[in-house]
Write a protein that holds these residues in place. Structure first.
Motif, short mmCIF file in Angstrom:
data_model
loop_
_atom_site.label_atom_id
_atom_site.label_comp_id
_atom_site.label_asym_id
_atom_site.label_seq_id
_atom_site.Cartn_x
_atom_site.Cartn_y
_atom_site.Cartn_z
N PHE A 86 124.49 53.06 45.36
CA PHE A 86 124.10 51.87 46.10
C PHE A 86 123.54 52.24 47.48
CE2 PHE A 86 125.24 48.45 49.10
CZ PHE A 86 124.44 47.44 48.59
N ILE A 87 124.22 53.14 48.17
CA ILE A 87 123.75 53.56 49.50
C ILE A 87 122.41 54.29 49.38
CG2 ILE A 87 124.26 55.11 51.42
CD1 ILE A 87 127.17 54.31 51.13
N SER A 88 122.24 55.10 48.34
CA SER A 88 120.96 55.79 48.14
C SER A 88 119.84 54.80 47.86
CB SER A 88 121.07 56.78 46.98
OG SER A 88 122.05 57.74 47.26
N ALA A 89 120.11 53.77 47.05
CA ALA A 89 119.09 52.76 46.77
C ALA A 89 118.72 51.98 48.03
CB ALA A 89 119.58 51.81 45.68
N VAL A 90 119.70 51.64 48.85
CA VAL A 90 119.41 50.94 50.10
C VAL A 90 118.61 51.82 51.04
CG1 VAL A 90 120.48 50.00 52.18
CG2 VAL A 90 121.36 49.36 49.95
N PHE A 91 118.95 53.11 51.11
CA PHE A 91 118.21 54.04 51.96
C PHE A 91 116.76 54.17 51.51
CE2 PHE A 91 116.67 58.39 52.63
CZ PHE A 91 116.59 58.38 54.01
N LEU A 92 116.55 54.35 50.21
CA LEU A 92 115.18 54.49 49.70
C LEU A 92 114.38 53.20 49.88
CD1 LEU A 92 115.79 56.61 46.50
CD2 LEU A 92 114.78 57.35 48.66
N GLY A 93 115.01 52.06 49.65
CA GLY A 93 114.33 50.79 49.88
C GLY A 93 113.97 50.59 51.34
N SER A 94 114.87 50.95 52.24
CA SER A 94 114.59 50.83 53.68
C SER A 94 113.47 51.78 54.09
CB SER A 94 115.84 51.15 54.49
OG SER A 94 116.87 50.26 54.16
N LEU A 95 113.50 52.99 53.55
CA LEU A 95 112.45 53.95 53.85
C LEU A 95 111.10 53.45 53.35
CD1 LEU A 95 111.98 56.79 55.03
CD2 LEU A 95 112.25 57.67 52.72
N PHE A 96 111.07 52.87 52.16
CA PHE A 96 109.83 52.30 51.62
C PHE A 96 109.32 51.18 52.52
CE2 PHE A 96 107.82 49.01 48.97
CZ PHE A 96 106.71 49.72 48.54
#
Length: 115
Positions: A86-96
C-alpha cells in the motif's frame, strides 16, 4: 517479564517522570526574578545526580532468568507486506502526480513589444 509495559520496566517511567517534572520546574523557575532564577542549575544538577544513581545502581538483574525454549513467530508477516504494498502504491502514485504536474506546467508567452 513481570511488571513491564511496552517491554520496559518501571525504572524507565520513573526516569521519564523525573525529567518531565524537572523540565516543568525549570520552565517555571526561569520566569522567576532574582536569585530564584539561578536555582534552575541546582534543579538540573540534582536531577542529573538522581538519574545517574538510578542508572548506575540497578536493583534487578540485567539478564532475565532463563526460561523454557522460546519460539519466535512473526504473526504480522502478511499484514506487514500488505502495508508495504500500500505504501509503495501511494509513493508511486504521488511520484506520478508530481512528475505530471512538473511536465505539464504551463509556459506563458512573453508579451510582445509594440512600437
Amino acid at each position: 517479564m513481570a511488571g513491564t509495559v511496552l517491554g520496559v520496566g518501571a525504572g524507565v517511567f520513573i526516569l521519564a517522570l523525573l525529567w518531565v517534572l524537572v523540565l516543568l520546574l525549570c520552565v517555571l523557575l526561569s520566569r522567576a526574578s532574582g536569585v530564584a532564577r539561578f536555582s534552575v542549575i541546582f534543579v538540573f544538577l540534582g536531577a542529573l545526580i538522581i538519574t545517574s544513581v538510578l542508572v548506575l545502581f540497578p536493583r534487578a538483574s540485567e539478564f532475565p532468568a532463563p526460561e523454557a525454549e522460546i519460539e519466535i513467530v512473526d504473526a504480522f508477516f502478511i499484514g506487514r507486506y500488505v502495508l508495504l504494498a500500500f505504501i509503495s502504491a501511494v509513493f508511486l502514485g504521488s511520484l506520478f502526480l508530481v512528475l505530471t504536474h512538473h511536465v505539464l506546467e504551463p509556459i506563458y508567452a512573453k508579451p510582445l513589444r509594440s512600437y
